[in-house]
Design an enzyme around this catalytic site. Structure first.
Site, PDB file in Angstrom:
ATOM      1  N   LYS A   9       0.844  -1.194   0.000  1.00 19.22           N
ATOM      2  CA  LYS A   9       0.000   0.000   0.000  1.00 19.22           C
ATOM      3  C   LYS A   9       0.878   1.241   0.000  1.00 19.22           C
ATOM      4  O   LYS A   9       1.676   1.446   0.913  1.00 19.22           O
ATOM      5  CB  LYS A   9      -0.902  -0.005   1.228  1.00 19.22           C
ATOM      6  CG  LYS A   9      -1.785   1.232   1.324  1.00 19.22           C
ATOM      7  CD  LYS A   9      -2.788   1.118   2.450  1.00 19.22           C
ATOM      8  CE  LYS A   9      -3.576   2.408   2.596  1.00 19.22           C
ATOM      9  NZ  LYS A   9      -4.556   2.318   3.677  1.00 19.22           N
ATOM     10  N   LYS A  11      -2.188  -1.569  -3.825  1.00 16.72           N
ATOM     11  CA  LYS A  11      -3.074  -0.415  -3.735  1.00 16.72           C
ATOM     12  C   LYS A  11      -2.280   0.874  -3.814  1.00 16.72           C
ATOM     13  O   LYS A  11      -1.268   0.985  -3.116  1.00 16.72           O
ATOM     14  CB  LYS A  11      -3.812  -0.486  -2.405  1.00 16.72           C
ATOM     15  CG  LYS A  11      -4.703   0.683  -2.110  1.00 16.72           C
ATOM     16  CD  LYS A  11      -5.303   0.516  -0.762  1.00 16.72           C
ATOM     17  CE  LYS A  11      -6.061   1.770  -0.447  1.00 16.72           C
ATOM     18  NZ  LYS A  11      -6.528   1.816   0.899  1.00 16.72           N
TER      19      LYS A  11
HETATM   20  C1  PBG Z   1      -7.526   3.194   5.626  1.00 16.66           C
HETATM   21  C2  PBG Z   1      -7.801   3.085   4.186  1.00 16.66           C
HETATM   22  C3  PBG Z   1      -7.642   4.045   3.177  1.00 16.66           C
HETATM   23  C4  PBG Z   1      -8.167   3.479   2.018  1.00 16.66           C
HETATM   24  C5  PBG Z   1      -8.599   2.193   2.341  1.00 16.66           C
HETATM   25  N1  PBG Z   1      -8.352   1.968   3.678  1.00 16.66           N
HETATM   26  C6  PBG Z   1      -7.154   5.429   3.205  1.00 16.66           C
HETATM   27  C7  PBG Z   1      -5.802   5.793   3.587  1.00 16.66           C
HETATM   28  O1  PBG Z   1      -4.912   4.974   3.766  1.00 16.66           O
HETATM   29  O2  PBG Z   1      -5.641   6.984   3.752  1.00 16.66           O
HETATM   30  C8  PBG Z   1      -8.267   4.161   0.685  1.00 16.66           C
HETATM   31  C9  PBG Z   1      -9.328   3.672  -0.211  1.00 16.66           C
HETATM   32  C10 PBG Z   1      -9.645   4.563  -1.343  1.00 16.66           C
HETATM   33  O3  PBG Z   1      -9.024   5.610  -1.596  1.00 16.66           O
HETATM   34  O4  PBG Z   1     -10.591   4.213  -2.058  1.00 16.66           O
HETATM   35  N2  PBG Z   1      -6.217   3.205   6.016  1.00 16.66           N
END
Ligand code: PBG
Length: 290
Positions: free
Chosen positions: A163, A216
Site C-alpha cells: 500500500k 493499492k
Molecule cells: C484506511 C484506508 C484508506 C483506504 C482504504 N483503507 C485510506 C488511507 O490509507 O488513507 C483508501 C481507499 C480509497 O481511496 O478508495 N487506512
C-alpha cells in the site's frame, strides 16, 4: 464493492467527490447489499464512520461498534454474501492516523493491539474475512495469532501488503472522514518511487499468514501487480481506489470521455496485469453494463 456505514437510521449522505457513493446507516446498507447481491456483486468491503472517535481506535473494537452492527444486520438478512471488514484505526481516531500516537508519531507495536482486538470483534460477529489496511509492521502475524487463539482458524486475512502513500486516496478520506489532522502517512505507507520494497512487504505478510495480498492503488501500480503475480503464488487483489474512480466520474460528467468504455478498459487492464480480485467503486455500475 466498498461501502461506508454510518450511525443513525434512514441516513444516506452523498459523498460529493464520489458520485453514486453514500455514507449509509445500517438499515440502508442492508438494502444496498440486497441490491448488489441481486446484481451478482457478492463480496462487500465495509468501512465505518463511528458516532464518536477516540485516541487509539478502541471505539472500533466492541461488538456493537458501527461496522459490527452492519455485519450482524447484513448476515441476519442475506445468506449468499461474503463480507470483508477493513481493519484500520484512521476512521476511529480523533487525529485521523492509522495507529496510536506517542510523541507525535504512530507507535507501531501499540497499534497492533487495537488492530488485533478490532479483527477479533469482526470475527465474533460473523465477518467472512478481515482486511488490515493500516500498514503497521507485524500486524498480519498478530491478527492471525489472536484469531487462532480464539478458535477462528478458518478466518482468512486479505492483507493490504503493498500500500503506497498516495494522493489517490483523497476522496476516500472525505468519505470515511479519516484525513490525518497533522503530518501524513509516509512513515507507514510506502514510497511510490520504490517497487522492491513492495515485494519485501508482500513476502513478510505471506510469511506472517496472509491468505490474499493486495496492491493499492491499482492503476498507477500495474507494474507492481504484475511483479507480485509473477513472484508470489498467492491470490492477488488490487484496489482501484477512490481518486481513480473520481477522476473517471468527473471527466464523464463533463462529457469528455465515454465512461462505460473507459471503466471496462481500466478494469480489464487491472485484471490483465495479474489481479485475481478487484476492489472497485465501479462494481455496481459495471455489473449492469457487462
Ligand atoms: C484506511 C484506508 C484508506 C483506504 C482504504 N483503507 C485510506 C488511507 O490509507 O488513507 C483508501 C481507499 C480509497 O481511496 O478508495 N487506512
Amino acid at each position: 464493492m466498498p461501502l461506508f456505514v454510518c450511525p443513525g437510521s434512514k441516513v444516506k449522505n452523498p459523498i460529493n467527490s464520489m458520485p453514486g457513493n453514500y455514507q449509509m446507516s445500517v438499515d440502508y446498507i442492508v438494502e444496498e447489499c440486497k441490491l448488489l447481491v441481486d446484481k451478482g456483486i457478492k463480496a462487500i468491503l465495509l468501512f465505518g464512520i463511528p458516532s464518536h472517535k477516540d485516541d487509539t481506535g478502541m471505539v472500533a473494537t466492541h461488538d456493537d461498534a458501527i461496522v459490527q452492527r452492519a455485519i450482524k444486520a447484513i448476515k441476519s438478512e442475506i445468506n449468499d454474501i461474503f463480507l470483508i471488514a477493513d481493519v484500520c484505526n484512521c476512521e476511529y481516531t480523533v487525529h485521523g492516523h492509522c495507529g496510536t500516537i506517542v510523541n507525535n508519531d504512530v507507535d507501531n507495536d501499540l497499534t497492533l493491539e487495537t488492530l488485533a482486538l478490532q479483527s477479533l470483534s469482526f470475527a465474533r460477529v460473523g465477518v467472512d474475512m478481515v482486511a488490515p489496511s493500516d500498514m503497521m509492521d507485524g500486524r498480519v502475524g498478530r491478527i492471525r495469532q489472536i484469531l487462532d487463539e480464539n478458535g477462528f482458524y478458518n478466518m482468512p486475512i486479505m492483507s493490504y501488503a503493498a500500500k503506497y502513500a498516495s494522493a489517490f486516496y483523497g476522496p476516500f478520506r472525505e468519505a470515511a472522514e479519516s484525513a490525518p489532522k497533522f503530518g501524513d502517512r509516509a512513515s507507514y505507507q510506502m514510497n511510490y518511487a520504490n517497487s522492491d520494497e513492495a515485494m519485501r512487504e508482500i513476502a513478510l505478510d505471506i510469511e506472517e499468514g496472509a491468505d490474499i495480498i493486495m496492491v493499492k492503488p491499482a492503476l498507477s501500480y500495474l507494474d507492481i501487480i504484475r511483479r507480485a503475480k509473477d513472484e508470489f503464488n498467492i491470490p492477488i487483489a488490487a484496489y482501484n481506489v477512490s481518486g481513480e474512480f473520481s477522476m473517471v466520474k468527473a471527466a464523464a460528467e463533463k462529457g469528455w470521455i465515454d465512461e462505460k468504455r473507459i471503466v471496462r478498459e481500466i478494469l480489464t487492464s487491472i485484471k490483465r496485469a495479474g489481479s485475481d480480485i478487484i476492489l472497485t467503486y465501479h462494481a455496481k455500475d459495471i455489473a449492469d453494463w457487462l
